[in-house]
Design a protein around this motif. Structure first.
Motif, short mmCIF file in Angstrom:
data_model
loop_
_atom_site.label_atom_id
_atom_site.label_comp_id
_atom_site.label_asym_id
_atom_site.label_seq_id
_atom_site.Cartn_x
_atom_site.Cartn_y
_atom_site.Cartn_z
N GLU A 92 86.05 -58.13 6.60
CA GLU A 92 84.83 -59.23 5.99
C GLU A 92 85.60 -60.54 5.27
O GLU A 92 87.40 -60.38 5.54
N LEU A 93 85.47 -61.41 6.52
CA LEU A 93 85.87 -62.66 6.18
C LEU A 93 86.09 -64.18 5.26
O LEU A 93 86.47 -65.35 4.92
N ILE A 94 84.86 -63.68 4.53
CA ILE A 94 83.67 -64.41 3.76
C ILE A 94 83.14 -63.13 2.80
O ILE A 94 82.41 -62.42 2.83
N PHE A 95 83.58 -64.00 1.83
CA PHE A 95 82.63 -63.37 0.15
C PHE A 95 82.07 -64.29 -0.20
O PHE A 95 83.29 -65.17 -0.46
N MET A 96 80.80 -64.41 -1.26
CA MET A 96 80.48 -65.46 -2.26
C MET A 96 79.25 -65.12 -2.87
O MET A 96 79.23 -63.59 -3.04
N ASP A 97 79.53 -65.86 -3.95
CA ASP A 97 78.88 -65.54 -5.81
C ASP A 97 78.29 -66.95 -5.53
O ASP A 97 79.30 -68.44 -5.09
N TYR A 98 77.65 -66.85 -6.24
CA TYR A 98 76.69 -68.07 -6.58
C TYR A 98 76.30 -67.62 -8.52
O TYR A 98 76.18 -66.74 -8.92
N PHE A 99 75.66 -69.24 -9.42
CA PHE A 99 74.83 -69.45 -10.43
C PHE A 99 73.90 -70.07 -10.02
O PHE A 99 74.44 -71.11 -9.08
N ALA A 100 72.96 -69.76 -10.74
CA ALA A 100 71.33 -70.81 -10.40
C ALA A 100 70.98 -70.34 -11.24
O ALA A 100 71.15 -69.46 -12.14
N VAL A 101 69.80 -71.46 -11.26
CA VAL A 101 68.55 -71.78 -12.95
C VAL A 101 67.97 -71.74 -12.41
O VAL A 101 67.09 -72.85 -11.42
N LEU A 102 66.62 -70.89 -13.04
CA LEU A 102 65.40 -70.75 -12.21
C LEU A 102 64.14 -71.52 -13.04
O LEU A 102 64.23 -72.38 -14.40
N ASN A 103 63.28 -72.12 -12.51
CA ASN A 103 62.37 -73.05 -13.79
C ASN A 103 63.56 -74.27 -13.87
O ASN A 103 62.21 -75.07 -15.01
N VAL A 152 77.13 -79.91 -11.52
CA VAL A 152 75.46 -79.97 -11.50
C VAL A 152 74.99 -79.47 -12.95
O VAL A 152 75.57 -78.60 -13.68
N LYS A 153 73.68 -80.47 -12.79
CA LYS A 153 73.51 -79.77 -14.15
C LYS A 153 71.79 -79.45 -14.45
O LYS A 153 71.11 -80.15 -13.19
N MET A 154 71.09 -78.09 -14.79
CA MET A 154 70.12 -77.11 -14.22
C MET A 154 69.45 -76.70 -15.62
O MET A 154 69.73 -76.11 -16.45
N GLY A 155 68.44 -77.68 -15.70
CA GLY A 155 68.03 -77.10 -17.43
C GLY A 155 68.74 -77.49 -18.66
O GLY A 155 69.80 -78.43 -18.27
N PRO A 156 69.54 -76.90 -19.60
CA PRO A 156 70.56 -76.91 -20.86
C PRO A 156 72.03 -76.29 -19.63
O PRO A 156 72.72 -76.85 -20.87
N TYR A 157 72.27 -76.63 -18.80
CA TYR A 157 73.57 -76.49 -18.13
C TYR A 157 74.55 -77.05 -17.82
O TYR A 157 73.41 -77.56 -16.81
N SER A 209 77.29 -75.78 -21.43
CA SER A 209 75.46 -75.27 -21.75
C SER A 209 74.82 -75.98 -23.33
O SER A 209 76.27 -76.09 -24.19
N LYS A 210 73.75 -76.67 -23.29
CA LYS A 210 73.26 -76.84 -24.88
C LYS A 210 71.64 -76.07 -25.40
O LYS A 210 71.58 -75.16 -24.60
N GLY A 211 72.16 -75.55 -26.43
CA GLY A 211 71.00 -75.01 -27.06
C GLY A 211 71.72 -73.47 -27.07
O GLY A 211 70.95 -72.91 -27.26
#
Length: 252
Positions: free
Chosen positions: A115-126, A147-152, A249-251
């Motif tokens: 394995e030469l690369i490993f990725m992970d991620y955060f995403a926010v739907l809607n 990056v801001k997405m919704g309250p994050y 995050s907010k809320g």
């Protein structure tokens, strides 16, 4: 009560989960450079990176999202010094709009086998992706400062730059001063404050200099019961002595 839903790729290829969804938040992980049809690793870093982007796209689509929902990506290289030039071309292909990209970080890690690369991620739907920047403080890589997405709000590694010069300050103490000022400016750009920070991660070229970050963190968050966790990692060197990545995050 929020429910948890696991994400999978092609379970005919691999039974391992590749993420978790809770409400609108998606945490993708174990995104590697295997061919999504055969489960075999690509022969080189270019192929593995291309495959990893395909696998990341498939994982977010499996819960009804798209790559437009991705806020932050972490890329772990077996040998970043050797493979760094391969990183950005597939990134720009996956996110061609320079005004609408997630942010990322990259690190070297002890990856298993071939394995030469490993990725992970955060995403926010809607929620749409809102790119955040601080004047005079910018990466040379094709990513925003946050990056801001919704309250994050997800930051990249915030840089210890003097915004008036666009360059690193001289000396670790001065870098820390500008670093925390730039974090505050990024929070303000996202309509947030220090009280919205959920966690931080300090990157220091020398652990002997970690107190210049931790002492300031403790001043900002004097209450030990409510102080957000601050992780730390020895990273880099050269001109950049201290950097900071955070999630807010907010809320909540």
């Amino acid at each position: 009560m929020e429910t948890f839903v696991e994400l999978f790729g092609d379970q005919g290829v691999s039974p391992l989960p590749v993420g978790l969804r809770s409400g609108d938040i998606v945490r993708g992980f174990r995104i590697v450079g295997t061919d999504s049809m055969t489960g075999k690793l690509g022969a080189d870093i270019e192929t593995q990176l291309k495959n990893a982007h395909v696998n990341m796209k498939r994982s977010i689509e499996s819960v009804g999202g798209t790559t437009a929902n991705i806020a932050h990506v972490s890329m772990y290289f077996q040998d970043f010094g050797r493979d760094r030039e391969a990183m950005n071309p597939p990134w720009v292909q996956a996110f061609p709009d320079e005004n609408d990209r997630p942010t990322y970080k990259f690190l070297t890690a002890d990856l298993p086998g071939e394995e030469l690369i490993f990725m992970d991620y955060f995403a926010v739907l809607n929620h749409p992706r809102q790119v955040l920047n601080v004047p005079g403080v910018a990466h040379t890589n094709p990513i925003p400062l946050g990056v801001k997405m919704g309250p994050y709000l997800f930051s990249s590694r915030v840089l210890p730059y003097d915004p008036s010069t666009g360059a690193p300050a001289e000396g670790v103490e001065a870098q820390a001063e500008f670093l925390f000022g730039n974090v505050e400016a990024l929070l303000e750009a996202g309509g947030m404050a220090w009280s919205n920070v959920d966690q931080g991660r300090a990157f220091v070229a020398d652990f002997a200099n970690l107190p210049v970050v931790t002492d300031r963190w403790e001043q900002i968050f004097p209450n030990t019961e409510t102080r957000p966790v601050l992780h730390s990692l020895k990273y880099g060197g050269g001109a950049l002595q201290v950097m900071l990545e955070f999630i807010a995050s907010k809320g909540n």
